[in-house]
Scaffold this motif. Structure first.
Motif, short mmCIF file in Angstrom:
data_model
loop_
_atom_site.label_atom_id
_atom_site.label_comp_id
_atom_site.label_asym_id
_atom_site.label_seq_id
_atom_site.Cartn_x
_atom_site.Cartn_y
_atom_site.Cartn_z
N ILE A 162 38.73 52.12 39.64
CA ILE A 162 38.35 51.05 40.79
C ILE A 162 38.35 49.91 40.70
N LEU A 163 39.07 49.11 41.09
CA LEU A 163 39.02 47.56 40.97
C LEU A 163 38.29 46.87 41.99
N VAL A 164 37.33 45.97 41.58
CA VAL A 164 36.66 45.26 42.63
C VAL A 164 36.87 43.87 42.48
N ASN A 165 37.45 43.31 43.44
CA ASN A 165 37.56 41.57 43.31
C ASN A 165 36.27 41.03 43.94
N ILE A 166 35.40 40.42 43.26
CA ILE A 166 34.47 39.85 44.03
C ILE A 166 34.59 38.27 43.88
N GLY A 167 35.14 37.86 44.97
CA GLY A 167 35.27 36.34 45.45
C GLY A 167 34.07 35.97 46.35
N GLY A 168 34.67 35.28 47.51
CA GLY A 168 33.80 35.00 48.42
C GLY A 168 33.34 36.41 49.16
N ILE A 169 34.54 37.24 49.32
CA ILE A 169 34.48 38.41 50.18
C ILE A 169 34.45 39.21 49.02
#
Ligand SMILES: Nc1ncnc2c1ncn2[C@@H]1O[C@H](COP(=O)(O)OP(=O)(O)OP(=O)(O)O)[C@@H](O)[C@H]1O
Ligand SMILES: CC(=O)N[C@H]1[C@@H]2OC[C@@H](O2)[C@@H](O)[C@@H]1O[C@H](C)C(=O)O
Length: 363
Positions: A162-169
């Motif tokens: 699983i990839l998780v992008n942690i930007g603003g959201i």
């Protein structure tokens, strides 16, 4: 392989990332990258707009021009720094700046600013933008779009990933071996932590979690934050500052709580909202990208909440965690230029795969 440029300015409103990649659609190689922070006044105007503030048509048009100029400037900088000529680049994929995202209701839309005519004319390169609204016209949420790219570059593992992008959201992409990619937004990324940190320390974000590491989690505040009904909605789903803003946080804060405890609780909330979704899948590898991967408290809490998962950043799998989103828009430009679809209907909910974006020719 052909050269494409990708430009991302995300919901953190921290600035603009631009990358130069070589790609044939299957392989994507990062050749160069650069970034520029937003000027404080521009950031403030974007924040006001994202908070539902009203502006005149004149201010709106000027903002569109100002952002288009900023995108053109960063491309010219990237070309110079990388020793690349405009004629060598096939096209630019420019996300634009989201100022409002409304995926549901009778009149759904997602609006990104930044005039791509200016970008094309000033750089002499084809500029593609407005990637979300075709998907929305087909009944989709128009977001997230990066899962198709994640699948292309990191969908080759024979274990659960699983990839998780942690930007603003924060948004996840589920890459289960032998299955089509899934993906959706899971809640706030750095957005609420940034808001609270700015309010109490004057700094735009909690660098290396210096503030958050001083406090303690407040269980009742954490429970109130996690009770947000949006979190329990099934996918497809996407969100933004329209929901998780300063007002949302203020409505849930107790009368008295030490500021550092709020910061720590917000980090715990962000990690929990991500972990609760990841835990729905058989354990494997969780790879983090986006600025949140630099927050040691967030990374430590993710690892603690996901004891059966191997938690790392996408750097460990060979894709630069800070360049990922801009690379995705370079790849999306490749797709559009070659008449290939960019969306995944299983992710966005659109009725079919579609060629995304609006093409602006430089001549
Ligand atoms: N050293 C650090 N320590 C803590 N937080 C960090 C650090 N570096 C970056 N961040 C966080 O990452 C954020 C920026 O992330 P990123 O650039 O991925 O956002 P974005 O491009 O706006 O993303 P998106 O489009 O996904 O919302 C900053 O606002 C900050 O909260
Ligand atoms: C409307 C909008 O700009 N959404 C962003 C935002 O930032 C992260 C998350 O929410 C994701 O849904 C999306 O960005 C990435 C690039 C995407 O479309 O995949």
């Amino acid at each position: 392989m052909e050269l494409f440029i990708g430009i991302m300015s995300g919901t953190s409103l921290d600035g603009i990332d631009a990358v130069l990649v070589a790609t044939n659609g299957q392989q994507v190689e990062l050749k160069a990258g650069t970034r520029r922070p937003f000027a404080a006044s521009l950031r403030q105007r974007l924040l006001n707009l994202a908070a539902g503030g009203t502006i005149t048509a004149k201010q709106w048009g000027e903002l569109d021009t100002e952002l288009g100029q900023a995108y053109a400037d960063i491309v010219l900088q990237l070309l110079e720094e990388s020793g690349t000529r405009a004629t060598q680049v096939r096209a630019i994929g420019c996300h634009g700046q989201t100022v409002w995202h409304q995926p549901l209701g009778p009149l759904p839309f997602s609006l990104q600013l930044g005039d791509a005519n200016r970008l094309a004319a000033q750089t002499g390169i084809v500029a593609i933008n407005d990637f979300r609204r075709k998907d929305m016209a087909l009944g989709g949420q128009g977001a997230p779009l990066v899962p198709a790219f994640h699948q292309q570059v990191l969908g080759n593992s024979n274990q659960m990933r699983i990839l998780v992008n942690i930007g603003g959201i924060a948004n996840i992409t589920v890459l289960a071996p032998g299955q089509a990619a899934l993906g959706y937004d899971v809640g706030p990324g750095n957005m609420l932590m940034d808001v609270w940190c700015k309010h109490h320390t004057g700094q735009p974000y909690d660098k290396d979690a210096a503030f958050g590491l001083q406090g303690q989690v407040d269980p009742s505040l954490l429970a109130r934050l996690l009770a947000e009904p949006w979190l329990a909605l099934p996918p497809p789903k996407s969100t933004g500052r329209e929901l998780f803003d300063e007002a949302w946080l203020a409505a849930r804060l107790p009368a008295t709580l030490a500021p550092a405890d709020v910061q720590t609780t917000l980090a715990e909330f962000t990690a929990s909202a991500i972990a609760n979704e990841v835990n729905k899948w058989p354990a494997g590898e969780l790879l983090v990208c986006g600025g949140g991967g630099h927050n040691p408290l967030l990374m430590r809490r993710l690892a603690a909440l996901l004891p059966h998962w191997h938690v790392d950043t996408t750097n460990s799998a060979g894709v630069d965690m800070d360049a990922m989103e801009a690379m995705a828009f370079a790849w999306l430009a490749h797709q559009t230029w070659h008449g290939l679809p960019g969306n995944l209907p299983a992710v966005t909910g659109a009725s079919r795969p579609a060629i995304l974006g609006a093409i602006h020719l430089p001549d």
